[in-house]
Scaffold this motif. Structure first.
Motif, PDB file in Angstrom:
ATOM      1  N   LYS A 125      -4.109  10.655   9.569  1.00  8.80           N
ATOM      2  CA  LYS A 125      -3.695   9.429  10.254  1.00  8.80           C
ATOM      3  C   LYS A 125      -3.232   9.840  11.663  1.00  8.80           C
ATOM      4  N   TRP A 126      -2.900   8.849  12.509  1.00  9.27           N
ATOM      5  CA  TRP A 126      -2.343   9.117  13.855  1.00  9.27           C
ATOM      6  C   TRP A 126      -3.150  10.164  14.621  1.00  9.27           C
TER       7      TRP A 126
ATOM      8  N   GLY B  41      -6.271  11.656  -0.134  1.00  8.43           N
ATOM      9  CA  GLY B  41      -5.659  11.371   1.166  1.00  8.43           C
ATOM     10  C   GLY B  41      -5.383  12.596   2.019  1.00  8.43           C
TER      11      GLY B  41
ATOM     12  N   GLN C 210      -7.514  13.297   4.991  1.00 10.19           N
ATOM     13  CA  GLN C 210      -7.822  12.162   5.856  1.00 10.19           C
ATOM     14  C   GLN C 210      -6.689  11.863   6.834  1.00 10.19           C
TER      15      GLN C 210
ATOM     16  N   ARG D 206      -7.213   6.444  12.154  1.00  7.78           N
ATOM     17  CA  ARG D 206      -7.251   7.431  11.084  1.00  7.78           C
ATOM     18  C   ARG D 206      -8.698   7.587  10.647  1.00  7.78           C
TER      19      ARG D 206
ATOM     20  N   HIS E  81       0.857  -1.185   0.000  1.00  7.39           N
ATOM     21  CA  HIS E  81       0.000   0.000   0.000  1.00  7.39           C
ATOM     22  C   HIS E  81       0.894   1.235   0.000  1.00  7.39           C
ATOM     23  N   TYR E  82       0.571   2.200  -0.862  1.00  5.72           N
ATOM     24  CA  TYR E  82       1.402   3.395  -0.938  1.00  5.72           C
ATOM     25  C   TYR E  82       1.381   4.106   0.414  1.00  5.72           C
ATOM     26  N   ARG E  83       2.336   4.983   0.625  1.00  5.44           N
ATOM     27  CA  ARG E  83       2.430   5.670   1.902  1.00  5.44           C
ATOM     28  C   ARG E  83       2.963   7.088   1.673  1.00  5.44           C
ATOM     29  N   ILE E  84       2.238   8.070   2.207  1.00 10.67           N
ATOM     30  CA  ILE E  84       2.657   9.473   2.087  1.00 10.67           C
ATOM     31  C   ILE E  84       2.399  10.174   3.417  1.00 10.67           C
ATOM     32  N   ASP E  85       3.419  10.820   3.939  1.00  7.18           N
ATOM     33  CA  ASP E  85       3.178  11.683   5.085  1.00  7.18           C
ATOM     34  C   ASP E  85       4.243  12.739   5.214  1.00  7.18           C
ATOM     35  N   ILE E  86       3.977  13.706   6.098  1.00 10.30           N
ATOM     36  CA  ILE E  86       4.806  14.903   6.137  1.00 10.30           C
ATOM     37  C   ILE E  86       6.127  14.689   6.874  1.00 10.30           C
TER      38      ILE E  86
ATOM     39  N   PHE F 241      -0.168  17.362  11.808  1.00  8.95           N
ATOM     40  CA  PHE F 241      -1.068  17.426  10.660  1.00  8.95           C
ATOM     41  C   PHE F 241      -2.481  17.653  11.189  1.00  8.95           C
TER      42      PHE F 241
ATOM     43  N   HIS G  21       0.850   3.687   8.565  1.00  8.15           N
ATOM     44  CA  HIS G  21      -0.463   4.002   8.009  1.00  8.15           C
ATOM     45  C   HIS G  21      -1.403   4.624   9.037  1.00  8.15           C
TER      46      HIS G  21
ATOM     47  N   SER H  96      -3.452  15.463  14.451  1.00  4.69           N
ATOM     48  CA  SER H  96      -2.625  14.261  14.468  1.00  4.69           C
ATOM     49  C   SER H  96      -1.360  14.449  15.282  1.00  4.69           C
TER      50      SER H  96
ATOM     51  N   ASP I 169       1.568  14.151  14.344  1.00  9.64           N
ATOM     52  CA  ASP I 169       2.670  14.773  13.599  1.00  9.64           C
ATOM     53  C   ASP I 169       2.381  16.225  13.234  1.00  9.64           C
TER      54      ASP I 169
HETATM   55  N1  LIG Z   1      -1.291  12.748  10.285  1.00 12.30           N
HETATM   56  C1  LIG Z   1      -1.145  12.682   8.956  1.00 12.30           C
HETATM   57  N2  LIG Z   1      -2.145  12.177   8.228  1.00 12.30           N
HETATM   58  C2  LIG Z   1      -2.022  12.085   6.897  1.00 12.30           C
HETATM   59  C3  LIG Z   1      -0.861  12.548   6.244  1.00 12.30           C
HETATM   60  C4  LIG Z   1       0.194  13.063   7.040  1.00 12.30           C
HETATM   61  O1  LIG Z   1       1.260  13.462   6.552  1.00 12.30           O
HETATM   62  N3  LIG Z   1       0.016  13.109   8.400  1.00 12.30           N
HETATM   63  N4  LIG Z   1      -0.773  12.486   4.879  1.00 12.30           N
HETATM   64  C5  LIG Z   1      -2.038  12.445   4.155  1.00 12.30           C
HETATM   65  C6  LIG Z   1      -1.845  12.171   2.753  1.00 12.30           C
HETATM   66  S1  LIG Z   1      -1.289  13.455   1.804  1.00 12.30           S
HETATM   67  C7  LIG Z   1      -2.186  10.953   2.202  1.00 12.30           C
HETATM   68  S2  LIG Z   1      -2.110  10.747   0.534  1.00 12.30           S
HETATM   69  C8  LIG Z   1      -2.625   9.819   3.035  1.00 12.30           C
HETATM   70  C9  LIG Z   1      -1.777   8.609   2.769  1.00 12.30           C
HETATM   71  O2  LIG Z   1      -2.147   7.527   3.587  1.00 12.30           O
HETATM   72  P1  LIG Z   1      -1.219   6.227   3.579  1.00 12.30           P
HETATM   73  O3  LIG Z   1       0.191   6.689   3.726  1.00 12.30           O
HETATM   74  O4  LIG Z   1      -1.658   5.378   4.706  1.00 12.30           O
HETATM   75  O5  LIG Z   1      -1.438   5.552   2.247  1.00 12.30           O
HETATM   76  O6  LIG Z   1      -2.540  10.118   4.419  1.00 12.30           O
HETATM   77  C10 LIG Z   1      -2.988  11.417   4.754  1.00 12.30           C
HETATM   78  N5  LIG Z   1      -3.035  11.561   6.179  1.00 12.30           N
END
Ligand SMILES: Nc1nc2c(c(=O)[nH]1)N[C@H]1C(S)=C(S)[C@@H](COP(=O)(O)O)O[C@H]1N2
Ligand SMILES: [Mo]
Length: 562
Positions: free
Chosen positions: A410-411, A405, A408, A397, A267-272, A362, A392, A358, A360
């Motif tokens: 996470k954390w 994404g 939405q 989340r 699964h792709y993953r993107i975060d700050i 976010f 993830h 979140s 982080d």
């Molecule tokens: N807390 C937090 N939530 C976040 C992010 C993040 O950087 N921090 N990135 C967002 C972005 S830009 C995307 S595309 C999705 C990616 O979720 P995944 O990494 O679980 O696929 O999480 C989102 N939720």
């Protein structure tokens, strides 16, 4: 006259390099050994977070260009590694510059003052970096106070080492000057540097090597598997071996199509952040406060045990996914309708939005009306039947249908009911306010290897995916060599919030061909996907995906004869 006997700026830079490499290795070791803050990466996270949004996007885009150009896969993992590498280079450069500046200043000092100048250097460089680390680090498991003390000790030792080397180098210069005639004297400075370099290199290698050995690996390396086997691309089970809801679907994916249900490791993953926040699931709890009748708070156990779990198959995409990019995946999300939790808190009449924050730093805003109207909006604690992986979003989340994404978080650590909307993390940095997913279709494969014969014609299966957030796909069309658009077959999807797998069996003609695909949403108007080519920022990419390939079917005639 005396100043010429003192080591200069270049020597300072060299010493800076020799001392900063082991410093970084020791930070790394502390991170692996005791969960202490890895300050070099914290610095990078802080810079990335405080740069203007346009500049960050520009930087990330150029980085992705480079990685795409190099053919690096999987892209998101490679981007994370590149980010971490940039962090280390930045920190290292600061060390080199600090060394040069230190020697430059010392040259102009009349007398050597023991270790004091070096200790001052350690404080000047270390203090801001420690402050930065405290402000952004969310992945260290050790007490922040220990991290700060550890970093302070390392920076002081690092600074003192500058003084020590500077003083010794000065002494050597003076000895050398006195012993002008002595043939032995000349190489002594070089010998000294080689000894010091050897010692710092050893420290670096041992520190980094031990750290690497201790790395359990958070599983962020994923292996891309190209599936040429039609039975496994349309696998009937998820990661836990459960039968998928569309296991009986008639249309089979063209061999070479990506897995319809993404293996969780892929699964792709993107975060700050350069590393995911680490949250202790036993002590974590999430409050819903603000404009509510009852402030409520939930532990992870309560969320798991006190509410009926809901499952949803979801295709998630990143708004910075390019046409046919790899930042889109599908899995099963498990959680609780957000509506249920909101009702327990009871928003006051003036309440309009839910601010979700979140670990982080976010954050995003979700409209209370949306939560009330759409019970698919879900607080999610499991993916693919397992607790969320650390990267993830463990422990929870949010899922918001139809949005990219970036909407939405996470954390999640906090929810606050507020009156007014405000810009979320990426919106502040110039990205879309609504972030509605664009309808997109992609060609994954033109599978000459799977050519087959029927009624005297050779067919080559072409296939891929199409999605439009939660708006469903009603039709997919393919065009070959800019010819007429013809309808492809659509495999029944996992759910109406996932992509569809499509397939078109093309009457083969040997040669070079251009294959293109487009899709339509499942609404009254049969809204077609936007064909205008547009980049990812600010509203997500649009445009037609096409591929050019030379197609030859090996031994087609022989097979026909047999
Ligand atoms: N807390 C937090 N939530 C976040 C992010 C993040 O950087 N921090 N990135 C967002 C972005 S830009 C995307 S595309 C999705 C990616 O979720 P995944 O990494 O679980 O696929 O999480 C989102 N939720
Ligand atoms: Mo994203």
């Amino acid at each position: 006259m005396e100043t010429t006997l003192k080591p200069g700026v270049l020597m300072g830079a060299l010493v800076g390099a020799m001392l900063t490499a082991p410093l970084m290795a020791l930070f790394f070791l502390g991170d692996r050994l005791a969960g202490l803050a890895f300050v070099p990466l914290d610095l990078f996270d802080w810079i990335a977070r405080n740069l203007p949004g346009g500049l960050i996007t520009f930087g990330i885009d150029r980085m992705i260009d480079v990685l795409l150009g190099l053919g690096v896969e999987p892209l998101d993992a490679a981007a994370k590694t590149a980010e971490q590498f940039m962090g280390l280079v930045t920190f290292f450069s600061i060390g080199v510059i600090a060394g040069a500046v230190f020697f430059f200043i010392m040259r102009r000092r009349p007398a050597v003052m023991g270790y004091i100048p070096g200790l001052i250097l350690g404080i000047i460089v270390g203090l801001p970096l420690i402050a930065i680390s405290i402000s952004v680090n969310v992945s260290a498991t050790a007490d922040p106070l220990f991290s700060a003390l550890w970093a302070a000790a390392l920076f002081l030792a690092w600074g003192a080492a500058f003084s020590w080397l500077y003083n010794d180098l000065t002494a050597i210069e003076e000895d050398t000057a006195k012993a002008k005639t002595d043939v032995e004297a000349q190489p002594s400075r070089r010998r000294f540097l080689i000894n010091v370099g050897g010692a710092t290199a050893t420290l670096t290698v041992v520190g980094a090597g031990l750290g690497a050995l201790l790395s359990s690996g958070d599983g962020s390396t994923s292996t891309a598997t190209i599936n040429n086997d039609s039975t496994s691309t349309t696998a009937a089970t998820d990661g836990a071996g459960n039968t998928l809801p569309n296991a009986d679907a008639v249309v089979q994916a063209a061999p070479g199509t990506r897995p319809e249900y993404t293996p969780i490791d892929q699964h792709y993953r993107i975060d700050i952040s350069s590393r995911p926040p680490v949250i202790d699931g036993d002590t974590w709890s999430m409050p819903i406060r603000g404009l509510v009748e009852n402030e409520v708070s939930y532990t992870l156990d309560q969320l798991r045990n006190d509410f009926e779990p809901v499952d949803q198959y979801v295709t998630l995409a990143c708004i910075s996914n390019r046409i046919a990019g790899s930042l889109v995946s599908t899995t099963r999300w498990t959680g609780i309708p957000m509506r249920t939790l909101l009702e327990e808190a009871g928003p006051l009449p003036e309440a309009g939005w839910l601010k979700i924050s979140s670990a982080d730093a976010f954050f995003e805003y979700v409209s209370l009306d949306l939560i009330r109207e759409d019970e698919r909006v879900m607080l999610c604690y499991a993916w693919d039947g397992e607790p969320l992986r650390e990267r993830h979003g463990f422990p929870v989340r949010i899922y918001i249908p139809d949005r990219y994404g970036m909407k939405q978080p996470k954390w999640i650590i906090n929810m606050e009911v507020v009156a007014d909307w405000d810009e979320g993390y990426w919106v502040r940095r110039g990205w879309s306010r609504e972030a509605i997913m664009n309808a997109t279709s992609v060609i994954d494969t033109v599978s000459a290897e799977s050519a087959y014969e029927a009624d005297g014609t050779t067919y080559v299966p072409i296939g891929g995916i199409a999605h439009a957030g939660a708006r469903s796909i009603s039709r997919v069309e393919v065009s070959i060599d800019s010819g007429e658009w013809v309808e492809a077959q659509i495999r029944e999807p996992l759910s109406d919030t996932t992509w569809v797998v499509w397939r078109y069996d093309w009457a083969f003609e040997e040669g070079s061909h251009v294959f293109a695909v487009r899709c339509y949403e499942d609404d009254e108007a049969m809204t077609p996907q936007v064909e205008t080519v547009r980049g990812t920022r600010p509203d997500g990419a649009t445009g037609i995906h096409s591929v050019q390939e030379f197609i030859r079917v090996a031994d087609a005639d022989e097979e026909a004869d047999a």
